[in-house]
Each structure stands twice: as structure tokens, then as C-alpha cells.
Design a protein around this motif. Structure first.
Motif, PDB file in Angstrom:
ATOM      1  N   ASP A   1       4.169  45.797 -87.538  1.00  0.00           N
ATOM      2  CA  ASP A   1       2.882  46.545 -87.297  1.00  0.00           C
ATOM      3  C   ASP A   1       1.663  45.901 -87.376  1.00  0.00           C
ATOM      4  O   ASP A   1       0.661  46.518 -87.660  1.00  0.00           O
ATOM      5  CB  ASP A   1       3.157  47.481 -88.561  1.00  0.00           C
ATOM      6  N   ASP A   2       1.599  44.854 -87.444  1.00  0.00           N
ATOM      7  CA  ASP A   2       0.226  44.068 -87.400  1.00  0.00           C
ATOM      8  C   ASP A   2      -0.244  43.850 -86.264  1.00  0.00           C
ATOM      9  O   ASP A   2       0.221  43.203 -85.236  1.00  0.00           O
ATOM     10  CB  ASP A   2       0.407  42.576 -88.103  1.00  0.00           C
ATOM     11  N   ALA A   3      -1.376  44.292 -86.099  1.00  0.00           N
ATOM     12  CA  ALA A   3      -2.090  44.049 -84.717  1.00  0.00           C
ATOM     13  C   ALA A   3      -3.356  43.179 -84.705  1.00  0.00           C
ATOM     14  O   ALA A   3      -3.993  43.098 -85.656  1.00  0.00           O
ATOM     15  CB  ALA A   3      -2.938  45.628 -84.420  1.00  0.00           C
ATOM     16  N   ILE A   4      -3.190  42.303 -83.792  1.00  0.00           N
ATOM     17  CA  ILE A   4      -4.242  41.040 -83.534  1.00  0.00           C
ATOM     18  C   ILE A   4      -4.862  41.359 -82.151  1.00  0.00           C
ATOM     19  O   ILE A   4      -4.346  41.289 -81.116  1.00  0.00           O
ATOM     20  CB  ILE A   4      -3.449  39.729 -83.757  1.00  0.00           C
ATOM     21  N   ALA A   5      -6.177  41.510 -82.299  1.00  0.00           N
ATOM     22  CA  ALA A   5      -6.862  41.663 -80.992  1.00  0.00           C
ATOM     23  C   ALA A   5      -7.874  40.694 -80.758  1.00  0.00           C
ATOM     24  O   ALA A   5      -8.317  39.888 -81.640  1.00  0.00           O
ATOM     25  CB  ALA A   5      -7.801  43.334 -81.162  1.00  0.00           C
ATOM     26  N   LEU A   6      -8.298  40.729 -79.634  1.00  0.00           N
ATOM     27  CA  LEU A   6      -9.504  39.893 -78.867  1.00  0.00           C
ATOM     28  C   LEU A   6     -10.247  40.584 -77.870  1.00  0.00           C
ATOM     29  O   LEU A   6      -9.963  41.727 -77.456  1.00  0.00           O
ATOM     30  CB  LEU A   6      -8.846  38.545 -78.404  1.00  0.00           C
ATOM     31  N   GLU A   7     -11.714  40.213 -77.806  1.00  0.00           N
ATOM     32  CA  GLU A   7     -12.346  40.409 -76.738  1.00  0.00           C
ATOM     33  C   GLU A   7     -13.563  39.531 -76.359  1.00  0.00           C
ATOM     34  O   GLU A   7     -14.010  38.922 -77.013  1.00  0.00           O
ATOM     35  CB  GLU A   7     -13.174  41.687 -77.095  1.00  0.00           C
ATOM     36  N   ALA A   8     -13.664  39.218 -74.794  1.00  0.00           N
ATOM     37  CA  ALA A   8     -14.641  38.380 -74.670  1.00  0.00           C
ATOM     38  C   ALA A   8     -15.216  38.856 -73.309  1.00  0.00           C
ATOM     39  O   ALA A   8     -14.503  38.779 -72.344  1.00  0.00           O
ATOM     40  CB  ALA A   8     -14.166  36.943 -74.315  1.00  0.00           C
ATOM     41  N   SER A   9     -16.389  39.298 -73.350  1.00  0.00           N
ATOM     42  CA  SER A   9     -17.128  39.967 -72.049  1.00  0.00           C
ATOM     43  C   SER A   9     -16.063  41.182 -71.268  1.00  0.00           C
ATOM     44  O   SER A   9     -16.032  41.106 -70.033  1.00  0.00           O
ATOM     45  CB  SER A   9     -17.188  38.716 -71.015  1.00  0.00           C
ATOM     46  N   GLY A  10     -15.397  41.739 -72.026  1.00  0.00           N
ATOM     47  CA  GLY A  10     -14.765  43.033 -71.511  1.00  0.00           C
ATOM     48  C   GLY A  10     -13.140  42.684 -71.314  1.00  0.00           C
ATOM     49  O   GLY A  10     -12.544  43.590 -71.246  1.00  0.00           O
ATOM     50  N   GLN A  11     -12.980  41.289 -71.401  1.00  0.00           N
ATOM     51  CA  GLN A  11     -11.573  40.975 -71.223  1.00  0.00           C
ATOM     52  C   GLN A  11     -10.876  41.165 -72.768  1.00  0.00           C
ATOM     53  O   GLN A  11     -11.398  40.669 -73.587  1.00  0.00           O
ATOM     54  CB  GLN A  11     -11.574  39.539 -70.830  1.00  0.00           C
ATOM     55  N   SER A  12      -9.841  42.043 -72.711  1.00  0.00           N
ATOM     56  CA  SER A  12      -9.540  42.556 -74.017  1.00  0.00           C
ATOM     57  C   SER A  12      -7.871  42.597 -74.090  1.00  0.00           C
ATOM     58  O   SER A  12      -7.240  42.966 -72.943  1.00  0.00           O
ATOM     59  CB  SER A  12      -9.959  44.019 -74.056  1.00  0.00           C
ATOM     60  N   ALA A  13      -7.416  42.245 -75.362  1.00  0.00           N
ATOM     61  CA  ALA A  13      -6.028  42.216 -75.585  1.00  0.00           C
ATOM     62  C   ALA A  13      -5.896  42.741 -77.047  1.00  0.00           C
ATOM     63  O   ALA A  13      -6.520  42.296 -77.956  1.00  0.00           O
ATOM     64  CB  ALA A  13      -5.119  41.061 -75.231  1.00  0.00           C
ATOM     65  N   VAL A  14      -4.571  43.253 -77.125  1.00  0.00           N
ATOM     66  CA  VAL A  14      -4.204  43.639 -78.483  1.00  0.00           C
ATOM     67  C   VAL A  14      -2.630  43.141 -78.615  1.00  0.00           C
ATOM     68  O   VAL A  14      -1.724  43.542 -77.735  1.00  0.00           O
ATOM     69  CB  VAL A  14      -4.086  45.195 -78.739  1.00  0.00           C
ATOM     70  N   PHE A  15      -2.247  42.547 -79.498  1.00  0.00           N
ATOM     71  CA  PHE A  15      -0.870  41.945 -79.707  1.00  0.00           C
ATOM     72  C   PHE A  15      -0.276  42.454 -80.775  1.00  0.00           C
ATOM     73  O   PHE A  15      -0.914  42.738 -82.104  1.00  0.00           O
ATOM     74  CB  PHE A  15      -0.953  40.417 -80.067  1.00  0.00           C
ATOM     75  N   LYS A  16       1.011  43.150 -80.758  1.00  0.00           N
ATOM     76  CA  LYS A  16       1.622  43.843 -81.768  1.00  0.00           C
ATOM     77  C   LYS A  16       3.032  43.737 -81.568  1.00  0.00           C
ATOM     78  O   LYS A  16       3.654  44.153 -80.887  1.00  0.00           O
ATOM     79  CB  LYS A  16       1.340  45.362 -81.985  1.00  0.00           C
ATOM     80  N   GLY A  17       3.754  43.074 -82.680  1.00  0.00           N
ATOM     81  CA  GLY A  17       5.187  42.580 -82.398  1.00  0.00           C
ATOM     82  C   GLY A  17       5.377  41.867 -81.155  1.00  0.00           C
ATOM     83  O   GLY A  17       4.824  40.936 -80.901  1.00  0.00           O
ATOM     84  N   ASP A  18       6.275  42.469 -80.448  1.00  0.00           N
ATOM     85  CA  ASP A  18       6.599  41.643 -79.252  1.00  0.00           C
ATOM     86  C   ASP A  18       5.507  42.115 -77.949  1.00  0.00           C
ATOM     87  O   ASP A  18       5.724  41.623 -76.918  1.00  0.00           O
ATOM     88  CB  ASP A  18       8.026  41.920 -78.514  1.00  0.00           C
ATOM     89  N   TYR A  19       4.811  43.099 -78.331  1.00  0.00           N
ATOM     90  CA  TYR A  19       3.997  43.796 -77.155  1.00  0.00           C
ATOM     91  C   TYR A  19       2.539  43.344 -77.134  1.00  0.00           C
ATOM     92  O   TYR A  19       2.071  42.915 -78.298  1.00  0.00           O
ATOM     93  CB  TYR A  19       3.986  45.293 -77.324  1.00  0.00           C
ATOM     94  N   LYS A  20       2.102  43.433 -75.739  1.00  0.00           N
ATOM     95  CA  LYS A  20       0.775  43.176 -75.828  1.00  0.00           C
ATOM     96  C   LYS A  20       0.124  44.033 -74.728  1.00  0.00           C
ATOM     97  O   LYS A  20       0.633  44.532 -73.894  1.00  0.00           O
ATOM     98  CB  LYS A  20       0.452  41.921 -75.046  1.00  0.00           C
ATOM     99  N   LEU A  21      -1.278  44.754 -75.061  1.00  0.00           N
ATOM    100  CA  LEU A  21      -1.876  45.633 -74.433  1.00  0.00           C
ATOM    101  C   LEU A  21      -3.122  44.903 -73.903  1.00  0.00           C
ATOM    102  O   LEU A  21      -3.812  44.296 -74.608  1.00  0.00           O
ATOM    103  CB  LEU A  21      -2.414  46.858 -75.149  1.00  0.00           C
TER     104      LEU A  21
END
Length: 595
Positions: A463-483
Motif C-alpha cells: 500500500d506504499d506509493a512512490i511517485a516521480l515527475e520530471a517535466s511532465g514525465q510521471s509515474a507512481v509505483f505501488k506494490g507490483d504495479y506502476k501507473l
């Protein structure tokens, strides 16, 4: 009690104390920390990660330590370096993106200042309180105001480059945006030697700094190599070691790397290669001349990385000779995925190269005075499961190698838990027994110690979410998944959901199947942006266009008169040729018409 009795009792007490001390486990000295940051190395660029490139010294460190298969960072260099130095998101550290990718609307925001925030301590500042001497050579890229140079941020000695890159053979810039190569020695502008080659010089300087350490004092050594950032450049002897290696082309090379990573247990056995963008070239469509130049460029890239590994080996041998090696923890990693930009393919950029004195002669390509780049096709061959590359939030831009070796790190082979760049500061503080300074924000990263020791199966929970963003390039990692969402150059702004544990190539979008997960991860991302001052990108934003426009402007500013003179000269030559042709025609007509 008699004097002799007292003496006898003291003997027994002393003997007991000696036996007690011998029975206690030895308390290890604080370990030295040797941090090696490779520039733009893809997930499979190192030999031990499945590459054909010879990196024996790095491979040896991996054999005695651990390799991470699921380590991630930002898709661009400065944000990654900010997280590496602080343990907090790059926006909170003040370095959300690169200066030449930052639109004017964001320039005044604290998250986008382009220099480390003064209220966020660096790793060197944390370690200083524990008695460490800290040294840095190579790429810094976190600001060169008096307040943001390494010497003001906890480092005792430094010789750094504060730019995205520079020439590897001399003190000159590599892009029109920079007026000069911004090298600094401690707090002043530095001058490179005439026999400069980046990897060699950075190791020489680091050895010089380490040798100044007081006896018994632990040190933190940070080398930010320029290899293998553009321009790729290497001594001829290293380039020629790869004669014939890349003749089959990038599609074959991509499959070889992918198969090798699977064989080493770094990717799932059934992992599928990512989709290749339609705009990329096919090897079979290249002319013979294009293939020759492309092969040579990739040989240079490989030779540059092998040369870097050789010079790293010199540092390792020096530490062994001085007795410091056995008490040194090594971390080897990359700041982002492989560089896909191919400036030498652009006619306008080639004009700038000629004006700057860079050669494109294929016979000396990679050597002093030349300029080469590998382009997106070779870059995608070296990325994680072939899913894009640098400047994109896909796995190819964010999943990179991480090797750790040394005291306190069991030789455990490949570790698969997800981990992130912000985890390294708390990990290093745990390894050194250093409490974090309380003056800055709390770390968002977590220590890897329990995973390294095998006492925990993961760094983060499901249930821990780790996110990143750089000039609009974005991602969220959570468990085995990535948005994930990519904008230009190779994105469309659409959020997609992937299980990157089983599908590191991001070949299957699960958004339609799991809309609730998408909605929750979007909420996680929005929380991240609110907490860290992430600004939306302005409508119509294009980083590619920003770089092109800035380059054109700088070329005109510096060479406008030269270009006008060249154009005027060409116009005069055309007019002169026209006059001469006219006179010749008149003369011929006069001769043939007769009296």
C-alpha cells in the motif's frame, strides 16, 4: 590484606578483563563510502547485467555483494542527483527538472530553482557530524552559486562539473546552451590539464583527495563519471576492442541483451521486449555509410564505459594498497536510462560542431576533438526490457543498475524488491551508524538494510506509493504495479497501468481491467504533487522544442555575424558565378554568330 595479596588480586581482575574483551565481538571501524555514479548507463549496459561491454571491476564488486533488479530513479540526471544527495523527492530538494527543460512559468517556484534547497541537508552534511571527510569529483549538476557548490554543502574537497555534460578531452562545452564548461575546484572555477581525459582525471583527483584524509578518519568518496553521457569519446585502444561486435545492428543487440538479463535472473523468464516506437529506424534501411558511422558510435560508447571501469579499477587498487579497501562500502549505479538524443544527426547541430571545431571524421571519431552520439535505436537496446529510454518515465528511463558491496553487505546475488533513489541516503546512514540531521525534512526514502541482510522481504509494503515527475514525465509505483504517463518525445500524455514485476517491458496496459487501482494510484500521484510542489506543464509544452529553440538562439548570439558573413560570401560567390556564366554565354554567342 598484604601487598602481595593485593597484587595477586589485581592480576586476576586484569586477566578477567582481558578474557572478557577477547570474548566480545570486535567493533568495526566506521566504513568508508565509495559512491560511483555512471552517467546514462542503461539497465543492461554493465557486463554483469547482461552486456557485451567489458566491466571486470564493476562485475567483481557485484560478485562480492548484491545486484538490484528493480531499482528506480528519475528519468533525468539533475533530479536523480538531487534525490541521491538528499533522500527526498527532487522537487522538495529544489531540482525538479533540467534548466533547459524548465518552461518560464515554473522558473520562480522553489521546487524548480535548479539548485539544492538550503534547508535540505546533503549526505555529506549528515556524514560530517559523524566525523567523515567527504570528497567529490565529476558531475555535480546541482548548482554553482556560492551556496550550492559542494564545498558549501558538506564536502571537504571537490573538483566538479556543474552542467549536464561537457567534452571529455578538453575544457569546452558540448551544447550551444552552455557558454563554457563549468568546472569548479572547491569554491573557485577550475582549469583542466592539457592531457585531460575525464575518467582518468576524476580518479586521479579522487585518489589525491583520499590521500589527504587524516589517519583513522573515515571518508565519503563520490565520483560522478561523465561516461557514458554524450559526447561519447574514448581512447582508440578501447574503441577498437569492439571491432565487429555491433555489425549485426541494434535489433540483434537488443535481443542479445534481453536474453542475457533473463539468463542472469534479472528479468522474468517470460518477459517480453517493449514496443519499439514507429519513428525509430530499421537497421536494414540504413545505407552502408550510415551503418558504418552507427557501428563506430556504438563502439565508442562501449569503449568509453570500459575505460571508465579501468580507471575505477585504479581507485580500487589504490584502496587495497593503502589498506582502506576492506573497510569500504561501494555503491555503483546510474542516474537514469540510456541517452537517446542524437544531436549529430541534425544538420543545424553539425554546423555548430564545425563552428566549435569538433570533427565528424569517422577515422578519428571518439578521439580528441571529435563528437559522437549513439541515437535512440542503440539506446533502446540497452534499456530495461527495451521500454524507451532517458527523459521518459517508462522502465527504460527509470530502471537502472545498482550494485552494493563491502562490509555489512552479504554476497546475496540478485535482489528483486522495488527500491528507489531516495532510499540510498538512509541506507548509507544506517551502514555508517550515522543519525540523520534533524534540521531538514524527513526522508521519503527507506533504508535497504533489512533487505540487504535478508531479514525483510521488501522495502515497501503493497500500500506504499512512490511517485516521480520530471517535466511532465510521471509515474507512481505501488506494490507490483506502476501507473505511468509520458509526454514528448515518445509519449502521448495518457496514463497506463502495468504490472512491471511480470511485464517490465510495459507491453500490456491494465487500465481498462483495473479502473479502481488506476483511480487510487492517481489519488496517490495527486497527493505527491501537492506535498512536493509539482507544477503542471503549460499547454503545448515540448521539451524537444525548448532545447531546439534555445540551441538556435545561442548559435545566433555567438555566431550570428559569422553566419551572416558566410551567407554573404556564398551570395557573392553565386553572383560572381552568374556574372562569369553570363559573360561566357555572351562571348560564345558573339563567336558563333559571326560578322
Amino acid at each position: 590484606m598484604s601487598v602481595s595479596g593485593v597484587r595477586e588480586m589485581l592480576k586476576h581482575v586484569l586477566g578477567s578483563l582481558i578474557l572478557l574483551c577477547l570474548a566480545l565481538p570486535a567493533v568495526a571501524a566506521q566504513p568508508n563510502i565509495v559512491l560511483i555514479l555512471i552517467d546514462d548507463a542503461g539497465f543492461t549496459d554493465l557486463g554483469v547485467y547482461g552486456s557485451e561491454i567489458n566491466t571486470p571491476n564493476i562485475d567483481s564488486l557485484a560478485a562480492s555483494g548484491v545486484m538490484f533488479s528493480n531499482f528506480h530513479t528519475a528519468p533525468t540526471c539533475a533530479p536523480s542527483r538531487a534525490m541521491l544527495m538528499t533522500g527526498v523527492p527532487s522537487h522538495r530538494a529544489g531540482v525538479a527538472t533540467l534548466d533547459h527543460l524548465r518552461p518560464p512559468e515554473q522558473a520562480d517556484h522553489p521546487s524548480y530553482r535548479g539548485e539544492l534547497a538550503n534547508d535540505v541537508p546533503t549526505l555529506a552534511e549528515h556524514l560530517r557530524q559523524a566525523g567523515y571527510a567527504s570528497y567529490i569529483t565529476g558531475k555535480w549538476h546541482l548548482g554553482h552559486s556560492p551556496e550550492s557548490l559542494p564545498i558549501a554543502r558538506g564536502f571537504d574537497r571537490s573538483f566538479i562539473l556543474d552542467a549536464s555534460g561537457a567534452d571529455n578531452w578538453s575544457q569546452r562545452t558540448y551544447l550551444p546552451q552552455y557558454e563554457q564548461a563549468d568546472w569548479f575546484e572547491d569554491g573557485q572555477r577550475g582549469t583542466l590539464p592539457d592531457d585531460f581525459y575525464s575518467s582518468e582525471f576524476l580518479v586521479d583527483k579522487m585518489i589525491e583527495f583520499i590521500d589527504q584524509t587524516e589517519s583513522g578518519q573515515p571518508f565519503f568518496s563520490y565520483i560522478g563519471f561523465q561516461a557514458i553521457h554524450i559526447p561519447v569519446q574514448a581512447p582508440r585502444e578501447y574503441i577498437e576492442r569492439y571491432n565487429g561486435v555491433y555489425d549485426a545492428g541494434w535489433e540483434v543487440q537488443r535481443q542479445r541483451r534481453h536474453d542475457a538479463a533473463i539468463a542472469r535472473g534479472l528479468l522474468p523468464a517470460d518477459a517480453t521486449l517493449g514496443q519499439v516506437p514507429e519513428r525509430l529506424r530499421q537497421w536494414e534501411d540504413l545505407s552502408d555509410a550510415e551503418r558504418e558511422r552507427s557501428i563506430r558510435s556504438m563502439q565508442i560508447n562501449a569503449g568509453m564505459l570500459e575505460a571508465m571501469d579501468f580507471h575505477l579499477g585504479r581507485l580500487i587498487n589504490h584502496l587495497k594498497a593503502t589498506g582502506a579497501y576492506d573497510n569500504s562500502v561501494f555503491l555503483v549505479l546510474s542516474d537514469n536510462g540510456p541517452e537517446h538524443n542524437h544531436p549529430t544527426a541534425d544538420a543545424g547541430f553539425r554546423l555548430w560542431l564545425r563552428l566549435e571545431g569538433y570533427s565528424q571524421d569517422i577515422n578519428t571519431l571518439g578521439e580528441r576533438g571529435s563528437y559522437a552520439s549513439i541515437g535512440p535505436e542503440w539506446a533502446i537496446a540497452g534499456s530495461a526490457a527495451g521500454s524507451l529510454f532517458k527523459f521518459h518515465a517508462s522502465e527504460g528511463g527509470t530502471r537502472v543498475p545498482l550494485i552494493m558491496s563491502g562490509p555489512g553487505i552479504p554476497a546475496s546475488g540478485v535482489l528483486h524488491p522495488f527500491s528507489f533513489m531516495t532510499d540510498l541516503v538512509p541506507t548509507i546512514l544506517d551502514l555508517t551508524g550515522t543519525p540523520a540531521l534533524t534540521s531538514g525534512p524527513a526522508f521519503t526514502g527507506r533504508s535497504l538494510i533489512d533487505v540487504l541482510k535478508g531479514t525483510a522481504p521488501a522495502v515497501y509494503g503493497p500500500d506504499d506509493a512512490i511517485a516521480l515527475e520530471a517535466s511532465g514525465q510521471s509515474a507512481v509505483f505501488k506494490g507490483d504495479y506502476k501507473l505511468v504517463r509520458n509526454l514528448d518525445q515518445y509519449g502521448d500524455g495518457v496514463w497506463r497501468l502495468h504490472n512491471v514485476v511480470v511485464d517490465p517491458g510495459e507491453t500490456r496496459d491494465l487500465s481498462a481491467e483495473q479502473p479502481e487501482r488506476v483511480a487510487q494510484m492517481l489519488r496517490d500521484y495527486n497527493n505527491f504533487t501537492a506535498d512536493n510542489g509539482v507544477l503542471p506543464m503549460p499547454p503545448g509544452y515540448s521539451g524537444e522544442r525548448m532545447i531546439a529553440d534555445a540551441s538556435t538562439q545561442k548559435i545566433i548570439e555567438k555566431y550570428g555575424l559569422t553566419l551572416l558573413s558566410m551567407a554573404a560570401g556564398m551570395l557573392f560567390a553565386i553572383l560572381l558565378l552568374g556574372v562569369l556564366l553570363y559573360k561566357a554565354v555572351v562571348k560564345v554567342r558573339a563567336t558563333t554568330s559571326g560578322p
